[in-house]
Design an enzyme around this catalytic site. Structure first.
Site, PDB file in Angstrom:
ATOM      1  N   ASP A   1       0.812  -1.216   0.000  1.00 29.43           N
ATOM      2  CA  ASP A   1       0.000   0.000   0.000  1.00 29.43           C
ATOM      3  C   ASP A   1       0.849   1.272   0.000  1.00 29.43           C
ATOM      4  OD1 ASP A   1       0.896  -0.566   2.563  1.00 29.43           O
ATOM      5  OD2 ASP A   1      -1.073  -1.033   3.349  1.00 29.43           O
TER       6      ASP A   1
ATOM      7  N   ASN B   1      -7.886  -2.802  14.039  1.00 31.46           N
ATOM      8  CA  ASN B   1      -9.265  -3.105  13.632  1.00 31.46           C
ATOM      9  C   ASN B   1      -9.325  -4.303  12.687  1.00 31.46           C
ATOM     10  OD1 ASN B   1      -8.199  -2.065  11.291  1.00 31.46           O
ATOM     11  ND2 ASN B   1      -9.717  -0.452  11.007  1.00 31.46           N
TER      12      ASN B   1
ATOM     13  N   HIS C   1      -7.475  -4.734   9.901  1.00 32.73           N
ATOM     14  CA  HIS C   1      -7.151  -4.499   8.486  1.00 32.73           C
ATOM     15  C   HIS C   1      -5.858  -5.216   8.085  1.00 32.73           C
ATOM     16  CE1 HIS C   1      -4.891  -0.473   9.468  1.00 32.73           C
ATOM     17  NE2 HIS C   1      -3.979  -1.404   9.218  1.00 32.73           N
TER      18      HIS C   1
ATOM     19  N   GLU D   1      -9.857  -2.075   5.035  1.00 35.42           N
ATOM     20  CA  GLU D   1     -10.571  -1.808   6.277  1.00 35.42           C
ATOM     21  C   GLU D   1     -11.781  -2.748   6.404  1.00 35.42           C
ATOM     22  OE1 GLU D   1      -9.014  -0.058   8.292  1.00 35.42           O
ATOM     23  OE2 GLU D   1      -8.638   2.011   7.690  1.00 35.42           O
TER      24      GLU D   1
HETATM   25  C1  F6R Z   1       1.318  -1.403   6.062  1.00 35.74           C
HETATM   26  C2  F6R Z   1       0.114  -2.217   6.174  1.00 35.74           C
HETATM   27  C3  F6R Z   1      -0.703  -2.196   7.424  1.00 35.74           C
HETATM   28  C4  F6R Z   1       0.137  -2.463   8.676  1.00 35.74           C
HETATM   29  C5  F6R Z   1      -0.751  -2.415   9.916  1.00 35.74           C
HETATM   30  C6  F6R Z   1       0.067  -2.615  11.179  1.00 35.74           C
HETATM   31  O1  F6R Z   1       1.931  -1.602   4.801  1.00 35.74           O
HETATM   32  O2  F6R Z   1      -0.219  -2.860   5.250  1.00 35.74           O
HETATM   33  O3  F6R Z   1      -1.707  -3.179   7.315  1.00 35.74           O
HETATM   34  O4  F6R Z   1       0.750  -3.716   8.560  1.00 35.74           O
HETATM   35  O5  F6R Z   1      -1.395  -1.190   9.982  1.00 35.74           O
HETATM   36  O6  F6R Z   1       0.930  -1.543  11.358  1.00 35.74           O
HETATM   37  P1  F6R Z   1       2.023  -1.566  12.510  1.00 35.74           P
HETATM   38  O7  F6R Z   1       2.986  -2.648  12.175  1.00 35.74           O
HETATM   39  O8  F6R Z   1       2.650  -0.200  12.470  1.00 35.74           O
HETATM   40  O9  F6R Z   1       1.282  -1.857  13.779  1.00 35.74           O
END
Ligand code: F6R
Length: 250
Positions: free
Chosen positions: A66, A135, A137, A142
């Site tokens: 992403d 959440n 994701h 989402e």
């Molecule tokens: C980032 C991504 C997100 C993160 C998730 C956890 O490329 O795809 O799904 O993996 O938000 O983020 P952290 O590791 O910062 O808790």
């Protein structure tokens, strides 16, 4: 499915060794990458390992999950910047082989279609690394994202913007939209490893454990994948029934 390690560092070391061996066996590997705090110890370990025992990475292809919309690649909070800082520059990967969605292109819909198509043209993802949001994701898919989604534009939830706000000076600076690989793109990977570490991920891990396969919990889509491992540390495993956990102690 849930593999528990004593620490985030233990997961990083285990997965970095696994990735190193996979690249060694298949130098043309197509690797799906995530950003975020969870991945930092893993990328640090992998970078160190590859510096100590270099491999030819010229045939390796990577695709990130992403990117924020409207953050140019030189913005310190863009995922392009994160990847250069944590991995690509150290490994000497060039933009022709290390792909991220372009969040500042003029035709976002065309960019989304092209990104999924580029992955297919590369032969699909051999191995997809994932983190998880509080959440549920995965990527930036989402809750209530259709499981058959391909790369698309997403409006980030308030929850995700608050979580990611820690990287920005002001909450107002946190982007509202992103481009993300869809859940179907993720499920198309041959092998998937989701990593979650820390006490702040214990609730979402319990939610994922108990969740049926349902779009209200995006990560539950992974339960239908034939080759998925969820690697968590003791803190993130705290609310999952102990008899459902497989401990990895090396
Ligand atoms: C980032 C991504 C997100 C993160 C998730 C956890 O490329 O795809 O799904 O993996 O938000 O983020 P952290 O590791 O910062 O808790």
């Amino acid at each position: 499915m849930f593999f528990v390690f004593p620490s985030a560092e233990a997961i990083a070391s285990y997965l970095s060794q696994e990735l190193y061996q996979k690249i060694q066996l298949n130098p043309c590997m197509v690797l799906g990458l995530a950003t975020g705090s969870t991945m930092e110890p893993l990328y640090a370990d992998l970078a160190k390992r590859l510096q100590q025992q270099p491999l030819d990475l010229s045939q390796l292809t990577t695709f990130n999950l992403d990117e924020y919309i409207k953050l140019p690649p030189e913005h310190p909070q863009s995922y392009a910047y994160y990847m250069r800082q944590h991995l690509f520059d150290v490994l000497g990967l060039c933009p022709q082989q290390a792909h991220l969605p372009n969040g500042v292109c003029t035709d976002i819909q065309a960019e989304c279609r092209a990104y999924s198509a580029k992955i297919s043209a590369a032969g699909g993802l051999d191995y997809q690394l994932l983190g998880i949001g509080t959440n549920g994701h995965i990527g930036f898919n989402e809750p209530l994202t259709p499981f058959d989604s391909l790369t698309h534009v997403v409006q980030l939830s308030e929850n995700t913007r608050l979580d990611n706000g820690r990287f920005f000076d002001n909450f107002a600076d946190v982007p509202t939209h992103a481009i993300t690989l869809g859940i179907q793109d993720i499920l198309n990977a041959k092998e998937i490893v989701l990593v979650a570490t820390g006490a702040h991920k214990a609730q979402v891990m319990a939610d994922l454990f108990h969740s049926p396969i349902d779009e209200s919990m995006p990560a539950s889509a992974l339960k239908q994948h034939p080759n998925i491992r969820i690697c968590i540390d003791d803190a993130a495993a705290a609310q999952i029934p102990a008899d459902q956990l497989q401990h990895v102690r090396e």
